[in-house]
Design a protein around this motif. Structure first.
Motif, PDB file in Angstrom:
ATOM      1  N   ALA A 175      30.787  46.614  54.104  1.00  0.00           N
ATOM      2  CA  ALA A 175      29.443  46.057  54.259  1.00  0.00           C
ATOM      3  C   ALA A 175      29.454  44.715  54.983  1.00  0.00           C
ATOM      4  O   ALA A 175      28.457  44.007  54.974  1.00  0.00           O
ATOM      5  CB  ALA A 175      28.804  45.887  52.874  1.00  0.00           C
ATOM      6  N   LEU A 176      30.581  44.386  55.622  1.00  0.00           N
ATOM      7  CA  LEU A 176      30.739  43.062  56.218  1.00  0.00           C
ATOM      8  C   LEU A 176      30.938  43.160  57.726  1.00  0.00           C
ATOM      9  O   LEU A 176      31.384  44.188  58.245  1.00  0.00           O
ATOM     10  CB  LEU A 176      31.948  42.353  55.596  1.00  0.00           C
ATOM     11  CG  LEU A 176      31.953  42.242  54.062  1.00  0.00           C
ATOM     12  CD1 LEU A 176      33.266  41.619  53.593  1.00  0.00           C
ATOM     13  CD2 LEU A 176      30.767  41.430  53.576  1.00  0.00           C
ATOM     14  N   ASP A 177      30.626  42.065  58.433  1.00  0.00           N
ATOM     15  CA  ASP A 177      30.924  42.018  59.856  1.00  0.00           C
ATOM     16  C   ASP A 177      32.421  41.845  60.059  1.00  0.00           C
ATOM     17  O   ASP A 177      33.176  41.586  59.115  1.00  0.00           O
ATOM     18  CB  ASP A 177      30.150  40.898  60.541  1.00  0.00           C
ATOM     19  CG  ASP A 177      30.495  39.516  59.983  1.00  0.00           C
ATOM     20  OD1 ASP A 177      31.634  39.061  60.187  1.00  0.00           O
ATOM     21  OD2 ASP A 177      29.623  38.894  59.347  1.00  0.00           O
ATOM     22  N   VAL A 178      32.874  41.995  61.295  1.00  0.00           N
ATOM     23  CA  VAL A 178      34.309  42.017  61.587  1.00  0.00           C
ATOM     24  C   VAL A 178      35.004  40.732  61.132  1.00  0.00           C
ATOM     25  O   VAL A 178      36.045  40.767  60.468  1.00  0.00           O
ATOM     26  CB  VAL A 178      34.548  42.254  63.096  1.00  0.00           C
ATOM     27  CG1 VAL A 178      36.034  42.106  63.428  1.00  0.00           C
ATOM     28  CG2 VAL A 178      34.056  43.638  63.501  1.00  0.00           C
ATOM     29  N   ASP A 179      34.434  39.585  61.485  1.00  0.00           N
ATOM     30  CA  ASP A 179      35.080  38.309  61.156  1.00  0.00           C
ATOM     31  C   ASP A 179      35.139  38.080  59.646  1.00  0.00           C
ATOM     32  O   ASP A 179      36.175  37.673  59.111  1.00  0.00           O
ATOM     33  CB  ASP A 179      34.344  37.151  61.832  1.00  0.00           C
ATOM     34  CG  ASP A 179      34.524  37.147  63.341  1.00  0.00           C
ATOM     35  OD1 ASP A 179      35.499  37.763  63.822  1.00  0.00           O
ATOM     36  OD2 ASP A 179      33.686  36.539  64.039  1.00  0.00           O
ATOM     37  N   THR A 180      34.027  38.354  58.956  1.00  0.00           N
ATOM     38  CA  THR A 180      34.003  38.173  57.509  1.00  0.00           C
ATOM     39  C   THR A 180      34.945  39.153  56.834  1.00  0.00           C
ATOM     40  O   THR A 180      35.650  38.803  55.878  1.00  0.00           O
ATOM     41  CB  THR A 180      32.579  38.349  56.957  1.00  0.00           C
ATOM     42  OG1 THR A 180      31.695  37.452  57.622  1.00  0.00           O
ATOM     43  CG2 THR A 180      32.535  38.076  55.462  1.00  0.00           C
ATOM     44  N   GLY A 181      34.983  40.379  57.341  1.00  0.00           N
ATOM     45  CA  GLY A 181      35.900  41.375  56.789  1.00  0.00           C
ATOM     46  C   GLY A 181      37.348  40.959  56.917  1.00  0.00           C
ATOM     47  O   GLY A 181      38.160  41.138  55.999  1.00  0.00           O
ATOM     48  N   ARG A 182      37.693  40.386  58.069  1.00  0.00           N
ATOM     49  CA  ARG A 182      39.066  39.899  58.264  1.00  0.00           C
ATOM     50  C   ARG A 182      39.391  38.772  57.281  1.00  0.00           C
ATOM     51  O   ARG A 182      40.477  38.730  56.705  1.00  0.00           O
ATOM     52  CB  ARG A 182      39.241  39.432  59.698  1.00  0.00           C
ATOM     53  CG  ARG A 182      40.670  38.974  60.022  1.00  0.00           C
ATOM     54  CD  ARG A 182      40.838  38.706  61.497  1.00  0.00           C
ATOM     55  NE  ARG A 182      39.891  37.695  61.961  1.00  0.00           N
ATOM     56  CZ  ARG A 182      38.902  37.933  62.814  1.00  0.00           C
ATOM     57  NH1 ARG A 182      38.718  39.151  63.297  1.00  0.00           N
ATOM     58  NH2 ARG A 182      38.076  36.960  63.190  1.00  0.00           N
ATOM     59  N   ASP A 183      38.426  37.879  57.070  1.00  0.00           N
ATOM     60  CA  ASP A 183      38.644  36.781  56.125  1.00  0.00           C
ATOM     61  C   ASP A 183      38.817  37.301  54.703  1.00  0.00           C
ATOM     62  O   ASP A 183      39.651  36.793  53.939  1.00  0.00           O
ATOM     63  CB  ASP A 183      37.462  35.809  56.173  1.00  0.00           C
ATOM     64  CG  ASP A 183      37.376  35.042  57.479  1.00  0.00           C
ATOM     65  OD1 ASP A 183      38.391  35.010  58.223  1.00  0.00           O
ATOM     66  OD2 ASP A 183      36.305  34.472  57.767  1.00  0.00           O
ATOM     67  N   LEU A 187      42.118  36.859  52.335  1.00  0.00           N
ATOM     68  CA  LEU A 187      42.018  36.273  51.004  1.00  0.00           C
ATOM     69  C   LEU A 187      42.651  37.183  49.954  1.00  0.00           C
ATOM     70  O   LEU A 187      43.428  36.723  49.101  1.00  0.00           O
ATOM     71  CB  LEU A 187      40.550  36.016  50.670  1.00  0.00           C
ATOM     72  CG  LEU A 187      40.237  35.493  49.274  1.00  0.00           C
ATOM     73  CD1 LEU A 187      40.901  34.144  49.051  1.00  0.00           C
ATOM     74  CD2 LEU A 187      38.720  35.393  49.078  1.00  0.00           C
ATOM     75  N   LEU A 188      42.333  38.472  50.002  1.00  0.00           N
ATOM     76  CA  LEU A 188      42.927  39.418  49.061  1.00  0.00           C
ATOM     77  C   LEU A 188      44.443  39.415  49.160  1.00  0.00           C
ATOM     78  O   LEU A 188      45.154  39.389  48.147  1.00  0.00           O
ATOM     79  CB  LEU A 188      42.396  40.825  49.324  1.00  0.00           C
ATOM     80  CG  LEU A 188      41.061  41.209  48.694  1.00  0.00           C
ATOM     81  CD1 LEU A 188      40.620  42.573  49.220  1.00  0.00           C
ATOM     82  CD2 LEU A 188      41.167  41.234  47.186  1.00  0.00           C
TER      83      LEU A 188
END
Length: 232
Positions: A175-183, A187-188
């Motif tokens: 449910a996230l954009d590419v940049d947020t998904g990468r972040d 983090l995980l």
């Protein structure tokens, strides 16, 4: 030594017409402590059912399932619940945050089932975990006031607040954009590495799968090893 071992894992359900639907048809899987594993596959292939069994939300119909040397496949529901609460963290695609509660109250939820010092320090532990995911200044905001990326980080903080041995992430970037998904994936992976937790990610995203050390494809309830560069 494997943290999770399953052999010949099968899961079936009885349909309203009395017929049987076999979702998992003999899964063999080993997951090492501290490893990063991705599971890819089409919708309806059994990914979510497998995740629920690995996370002790559901029991297999037949087969062997060990978690940290414990035969959880044949354990009673109360024992599975205790192990899951102490040692498994879930990150869901739709976040599953409790509306009407603040970010810190959402992160506190797993600690309500803790005991002793961990229970009594639950607010401090939740605040510290929010700080680790960069949301200390959002601690007292409710989910509807947070962005999608911030809600996902709250969900991650909730999953990690008890330092689980196993982290299960169901489409964590879906449910996230590419940049947020990468972040989010970074983090995980960082927090999992710090605690030597095993991270299992279910994903349709080839970029997410490529981050894993081991990639499996599940199809019609069976699982195979595949190359990390496989397309989802």
């Amino acid at each position: 030594m494997s943290l999770v071992t399953v052999r010949g894992l099968r899961k079936s359900v009885t349909l309203p017409d009395g017929s049987t639907l076999e979702i998992l048809r003999g899964v063999d899987l080993d997951v090492e402590a501290g490893s990063r594993t991705a599971i890819v596959g089409r919708s309806g292939s059994g990914k979510s059912t497998l995740l629920n069994v690995l996370g002790l939300l559901d029991a297999p119909t037949t087969g062997d399932h060990e978690f940290d040397g414990i035969d959880v496949g044949r354990a009673g529901s109360i024992r599975r619940d205790r192990i899951r609460g102490a040692a498994v963290g879930f990150v869901f695609q739709q976040f599953n945050l409790l509306q009407g509660r603040t970010a810190v109250e959402n992160v506190e939820v797993p600690l309500l089932y803790a005991s002793g010092r961990e229970f009594w320090r639950r607010r401090r532990l939740a605040v510290e975990m929010l700080d680790r995911v960069g949301l200390a200044d959002r601690a007292h905001m409710q989910p509807h006031r947070l962005s999608g990326g911030e809600q996902q980080r709250v969900a991650i903080a909730r999953a990690l607040v008890r330092s689980p041995r196993l982290i299960l992430a169901d489409e964590p970037t879906g449910a996230l954009d590419v940049d947020t998904g990468r972040d989010v994936m970074q983090l995980l992976e960082t927090v999992a590495a710090e605690t030597a937790a095993a991270l299992i990610t279910i994903t349709h995203d080839a970029a997410v799968a490529e981050r894993a050390e081991v990639v499996h494809r599940i199809d019609h309830g069976l699982i195979d090893d595949v190359a990390a560069e496989v397309a989802a």
